[in-house]
Motif scaffolding. Structure first.
Motif, PDB file in Angstrom:
ATOM      1  N   ASP A 183      14.852  55.885  30.178  1.00  0.00           N
ATOM      2  CA  ASP A 183      14.954  55.082  31.409  1.00  0.00           C
ATOM      3  C   ASP A 183      14.138  53.792  31.298  1.00  0.00           C
ATOM      4  OD1 ASP A 183      15.253  54.040  33.884  1.00  0.00           O
ATOM      5  OD2 ASP A 183      14.573  55.815  34.978  1.00  0.00           O
ATOM      6  N   PHE A 184      14.768  52.793  30.686  1.00  0.00           N
ATOM      7  CA  PHE A 184      14.069  51.509  30.479  1.00  0.00           C
ATOM      8  C   PHE A 184      13.735  50.833  31.806  1.00  0.00           C
ATOM      9  CE2 PHE A 184      17.257  48.316  31.524  1.00  0.00           C
ATOM     10  CZ  PHE A 184      18.423  49.077  31.564  1.00  0.00           C
ATOM     11  N   ASP A 213      13.489  42.579  33.679  1.00  0.00           N
ATOM     12  CA  ASP A 213      12.725  41.394  33.260  1.00  0.00           C
ATOM     13  C   ASP A 213      13.534  40.516  32.306  1.00  0.00           C
ATOM     14  OD1 ASP A 213      10.599  42.070  34.800  1.00  0.00           O
ATOM     15  OD2 ASP A 213       9.303  42.743  33.177  1.00  0.00           O
ATOM     16  N   VAL A 214      14.543  41.095  31.688  1.00  0.00           N
ATOM     17  CA  VAL A 214      15.338  40.275  30.772  1.00  0.00           C
ATOM     18  C   VAL A 214      16.688  39.900  31.375  1.00  0.00           C
ATOM     19  CG1 VAL A 214      14.176  40.899  28.647  1.00  0.00           C
ATOM     20  CG2 VAL A 214      15.978  42.388  29.517  1.00  0.00           C
ATOM     21  N   GLY A 215      16.815  40.056  32.662  1.00  0.00           N
ATOM     22  CA  GLY A 215      17.913  39.402  33.367  1.00  0.00           C
ATOM     23  C   GLY A 215      19.133  40.223  33.706  1.00  0.00           C
ATOM     24  N   GLY A 216      19.269  41.435  33.154  1.00  0.00           N
ATOM     25  CA  GLY A 216      20.462  42.223  33.457  1.00  0.00           C
ATOM     26  C   GLY A 216      20.378  42.813  34.856  1.00  0.00           C
ATOM     27  N   PRO A 217      21.451  42.719  35.660  1.00  0.00           N
ATOM     28  CA  PRO A 217      21.421  43.318  37.000  1.00  0.00           C
ATOM     29  C   PRO A 217      21.185  44.829  36.936  1.00  0.00           C
ATOM     30  CG  PRO A 217      23.231  41.771  36.814  1.00  0.00           C
ATOM     31  CD  PRO A 217      22.681  41.940  35.428  1.00  0.00           C
ATOM     32  N   ASP A 271      12.782  32.181  43.148  1.00  0.00           N
ATOM     33  CA  ASP A 271      13.294  32.359  44.500  1.00  0.00           C
ATOM     34  C   ASP A 271      14.210  33.581  44.518  1.00  0.00           C
ATOM     35  OD1 ASP A 271      14.318  32.142  46.958  1.00  0.00           O
ATOM     36  OD2 ASP A 271      15.264  30.174  46.680  1.00  0.00           O
ATOM     37  N   ASP A 272      13.889  34.589  45.345  1.00  0.00           N
ATOM     38  CA  ASP A 272      14.723  35.801  45.419  1.00  0.00           C
ATOM     39  C   ASP A 272      15.622  35.785  46.645  1.00  0.00           C
ATOM     40  OD1 ASP A 272      13.517  36.864  43.153  1.00  0.00           O
ATOM     41  OD2 ASP A 272      11.968  37.914  44.296  1.00  0.00           O
ATOM     42  N   SER A 273      15.958  34.611  47.135  1.00  0.00           N
ATOM     43  CA  SER A 273      16.706  34.587  48.396  1.00  0.00           C
ATOM     44  C   SER A 273      18.181  34.951  48.224  1.00  0.00           C
ATOM     45  CB  SER A 273      16.565  33.227  49.072  1.00  0.00           C
ATOM     46  OG  SER A 273      17.021  32.230  48.207  1.00  0.00           O
ATOM     47  N   GLU A 274      18.654  35.085  46.988  1.00  0.00           N
ATOM     48  CA  GLU A 274      20.013  35.591  46.778  1.00  0.00           C
ATOM     49  C   GLU A 274      20.087  36.299  45.430  1.00  0.00           C
ATOM     50  OE1 GLU A 274      22.047  31.491  45.086  1.00  0.00           O
ATOM     51  OE2 GLU A 274      22.165  31.945  47.232  1.00  0.00           O
ATOM     52  N   GLY A 275      21.233  36.922  45.137  1.00  0.00           N
ATOM     53  CA  GLY A 275      21.436  37.560  43.827  1.00  0.00           C
ATOM     54  C   GLY A 275      21.053  39.025  43.833  1.00  0.00           C
ATOM     55  N   PHE A 276      21.234  39.648  42.680  1.00  0.00           N
ATOM     56  CA  PHE A 276      20.949  41.077  42.523  1.00  0.00           C
ATOM     57  C   PHE A 276      19.606  41.271  41.832  1.00  0.00           C
ATOM     58  CE2 PHE A 276      25.553  40.980  42.955  1.00  0.00           C
ATOM     59  CZ  PHE A 276      25.756  42.018  43.855  1.00  0.00           C
ATOM     60  N   MET A 277      19.033  42.432  42.051  1.00  0.00           N
ATOM     61  CA  MET A 277      17.851  42.856  41.299  1.00  0.00           C
ATOM     62  C   MET A 277      18.201  42.819  39.817  1.00  0.00           C
ATOM     63  SD  MET A 277      14.802  44.266  41.731  1.00  0.00           S
ATOM     64  CE  MET A 277      14.758  45.001  43.353  1.00  0.00           C
ATOM     65  N   THR A 278      17.274  42.326  38.982  1.00  0.00           N
ATOM     66  CA  THR A 278      17.522  42.353  37.534  1.00  0.00           C
ATOM     67  C   THR A 278      16.314  42.967  36.827  1.00  0.00           C
ATOM     68  OG1 THR A 278      16.464  40.282  36.945  1.00  0.00           O
ATOM     69  CG2 THR A 278      18.752  40.120  37.709  1.00  0.00           C
TER      70      THR A 278
END
Ligand code: HDD
Length: 716
Positions: free
Chosen positions: A79-80, A56-60, A47-54
């Motif tokens: 540029d990973f 694939d391994v979770g870092g914003p 669900d992308d209804s909140e939070g920041f873009m990350t």
């Protein structure tokens, strides 16, 4: 995560898979099912209804600009964020299905009518009211993933039951027979119907040389060919077609008694078909027609249903049929073995993500459960190999069964380990030792017929004999049942079938036309003569070896009224310049809403109450068409408007008439019928204004669906 997936599907005391409804928060799934549809997938939703873009391994992260050396300089390898995004995109597609690439699917629930342990040990049929989650994918066979839904083709009807004893798939079609008798011909059949290898045309069409060369040389295909050339090849929607398991399978009871079975899924919406010209227009104007129809029906709470029926018979009965039940090109007429209803299957939940749930669904005839077994049908035997193999290719490794849509709702315990994309974290450190073992205290134990409700092969199955590369002589008659099919159609359905063959064979070379005619002539001199006369090809003398006058019930599509008209769509042709017209359109909307029949109002501009303009409207979208008053200027060829293509309102009516749709006219709008080239007769209704009788007439017309009297018959 995996453990809770398993827990989510707890087996209750009564054997019913229980889980709480996970959909409360999902907006587009408002009309919720009371069953178990799709519950097993809920924990995998993102669900992308909140939070920041990350990453694939979770870092914003922020992923809209690349990292460059200097404002106008080159992009850095460092540029990973860029690399990950592009790499993932580059690998986003998986190979489309080698066949049945074009399709749509939905989730639902199967409810058993009773306890059928007297005929099968299959747990999903073990108790009245028992509910089992299901997923069905419908498809066409030949077209690629982006091809049109209404191409003339056999249609796939693949059903998965997520039973509490493992997944059971019936990978069937909307016709009860298949083109070939042995799996070794499958690549040849598919190469024949797929586009030409040099220029890759035609797409999703069988009207070409290689297909008809195959049909006329591999005569096993004649029966299925006739079904495809009749209305079965161009259904009105996925909801308006039946499904068939095709092969003879076995049902086996707990104590090992077994009988033969054929699976039938009978549509509760009724069978309905398009006519060919309409289907072709639809392919160009709305390639997604069937996909859209299924989606809309479910979203609007009109959940399609099929009754699961079986034909059950034993070896002794089978011997007396006069054809071989291991031959998948044969039906068992219902007069020989009637249908027994076992339960009902309702589709009530659309996918949330097409790729995850539909594209990654990987069916296999080999997905079987205790209480069901195979037969020696050589086509089925070959399929048991092919589907596993194709999934390995599509997924790229052996763990495709762990994908959310494929995994069962019960725990997995076996010694299969590792492989690309392994999801499980196995605790057992002795997977090299089958039970009985010491290191893992004897677990997992071996299940069997007597213990752990294990799958078992029907005890009375035997095989012996010399090794042969030869088809059974009992498979040799390829003409009697196509004739049975033809005899069982109504006159107009026979005409449609002949028209379809005329269309197809007018695209092929003379030598192949001749072969086709000689095969058709073995089925019926009538078909051969009528096709041959249109092609201008000499028809051979009668070839009566397989001629007979037998018929069988239940094969006609156009001969029956629909049991429900809910979800059918009525087009109301109105004028945004006329208050009277718009008032009638409003009244019609209200009147049909009571029956869940939707109404689309068409006018020159999008005035209030208007759903579509003439520039975007087509007869294909409507199951019936009504013309309101105050629209005369629209149907006068000399007073056309720049708001729509020339004569579009007249064209809608002409097409509606020619495609057999019910038509209604209010007041003087009846004059439009003549402008459209039509004439009064069955399926043309008129009334001074919107009233109860008129609405009932149109409803009756919708249930009739097609007014076949408008189609000319040869010789009439
Ligand atoms: Fe098949 C897919 C139905 C014979 C090999 N088949 C596929 C699908 C359906 C059928 C409905 C789509 C499943 C889905 O929605 O994902 N096929 C049938 C029926 C057959 C039949 C009713 C005859 C009774 N098929 C058949 C044979 C072979 C295959 C004889 C090979 C020897 N079929 C395949 C396949 C596919 C497939 C290449 C392509 C994608 C897939 O399996 O999953 O393996």
């Amino acid at each position: 995560m995996i453990r809770s997936a398993v827990l989510a599907a707890t087996i209750g005391l009564a054997g019913v898979v229980q889980a709480q409804c996970p959909f409360a928060s999902v907006g587009n799934l408002a009309a919720r099912a009371e069953g178990l549809s799709r519950d097993q997938l809920s924990e995998f939703e993102l669900d992308d209804s909140e939070g920041f873009m990350t990453s694939d391994v979770g870092g914003p992260i922020g992923d809209q600009e690349v990292l460059t050396a200097g404002e106008r300089g080159p992009t850095l390898l460092e540029d990973f964020i860029f690399r990950q995004k592009i790499t993932h995109f580059d690998h986003e597609r998986v190979p489309e299905r080698a066949v049945h690439a074009r399709g749509a699917g939905a989730h639902g629930t199967f409810t058993s009518y009773g306890d059928y342990s007297n005929i099968t040990a299959a747990s999903f049929l073990g108790e009245a009211g028992k509910k089992t989650p299901v997923f069905i994918r419908f498809s066409t066979v030949a077209g690629s993933r982006g091809s049109a839904d209404t191409a003339r083709d056999v249609h796939g009807f693949a059903t998965r039951f997520y039973t509490d004893e493992g997944n059971f798939d019936v990978v069937g079609n909307n016709v009860p027979v298949f083109f070939i008798q042995s799996a070794i011909h499958f690549p040849d059949l598919i190469h024949a119907v797929k586009p030409r290898p040099d220029r890759e045309i035609p797409q999703a069409a069988s009207a070409h040389d290689s297909a008809w060369d195959f049909f006329s040389q591999q005569t096993t295909g004649l029966h299925t060919l006739l079904w495809a050339m009749a209305g079965y090849g161009i259904p009105r929607s996925y909801r308006h077609m039946d499904g068939f398991g095709v092969h003879t399978y076995r049902l086996v009871t707990d104590d090992g008694k077994s009988k033969f079975v054929k699976w039938h899924f009978k549509t509760k919406q009724g069978k309905a078909s398009l006519v060919w010209d309409e289907a072709q227009h639809m392919a160009g104007k709305n390639a997604d027609y069937h996909r859209q129809d299924l989606w809309n029906a479910i979203e609007s709470g009109n959940f399609p249903e099929w009754e699961l029926n079986v034909q059950i018979f034993d070896e002794e009965q089978a011997q007396a049929f006069g054809f071989d039940v291991l031959d998948p090109t044969k039906i068992i007429p219902e007069e020989l073995v009637p249908l027994t209803p076992l339960g009902v299957l309702k589709l009530d939940v659309n996918p949330i993500n097409y790729f995850a749930e539909v594209e990654q669904a990987m069916f296999q005839p080999g997905h079987i459960v205790r209480g069901i077994d195979f037969t020696d049908d050589p086509l089925l035997q070959g399929r048991l190999f092919s589907y596993l193999d194709t999934q390995l290719n599509r997924h790229g490794g052996p763990n495709f069964e762990q994908l959310p849509i494929n995994r069962p709702v019960v725990p997995i315990h076996n010694n299969n380990r590792d492989g690309a994309g392994q999801n499980f974290i196995h605790r057992n450190t002795a997977p090299q030792i089958d039970s009985p073992n010491t290191l893992n205290k004897g677990y997992p134990q071996q299940a069997s017929q007597e213990k752990g409700r294990g799958f078992f092969t029907a005890p009375n199955r035997e095989a012996s004999g010399p090794l042969l590369r030869k088809r059974p002589s009992s498979f040799a008659d390829h003409w009697s049942q196509p004739r049975l099919f033809y005899n069982s159609l109504t006159e107009v359905e026979q005409q449609f079938l002949i028209d379809a063959i005329r269309f197809e064979t007018s695209h092929i070379s003379p030598a192949i036309q001749e072969n086709v005619l000689s095969q058709l002539n073995k089925i019926s001199h009538d078909i051969a003569t009528r096709v041959g006369s249109a092609l201008g090809v000499k028809v051979p003398e009668e070839d009566p070896t397989y001629y007979h006058d037998n018929t069988t019930a239940g094969l006609s599509i156009f001969g029956n009224k629909l049991p429900t008209i809910a979800t059918l769509h009525v087009g109301v042709l109105a004028s945004s310049k006329s208050d009277e017209s718009l008032a009638e359109a409003r009244a019609l909307k209200q009147a049909f809403a009571r029956d869940n029949v939707t109404v689309g109002v068409v006018a020159e501009t999008l005035a209030e109450g208007v759903d579509q303009t003439y520039s975007a409207a087509e007869a294909i979208a409507f199951d019936a068409i009504i013309v309101t008053q105050g629209t005369h200027a629209l149907f006068n060829a000399s007073t056309q408007s720049s708001l729509y293509p020339p004569r579009r309102p007249i064209q809608i009516l002409t097409d509606g008439y020619n495609w057999g749709k019910p038509l209604g006219f209010l007041g003087y709008s009846i004059n439009a019928l003549e402008a459209a080239g039509g004439a009064e007769g069955p399926g043309v209704y008129r009334a001074p204004g919107v009233n109860g009788t008129f609405v009932e007439d149109i409803k009756e017309g919708l249930a009739t669906f097609k007014f076949t009297n408008r189609f000319a018959l040869d010789g009439a």
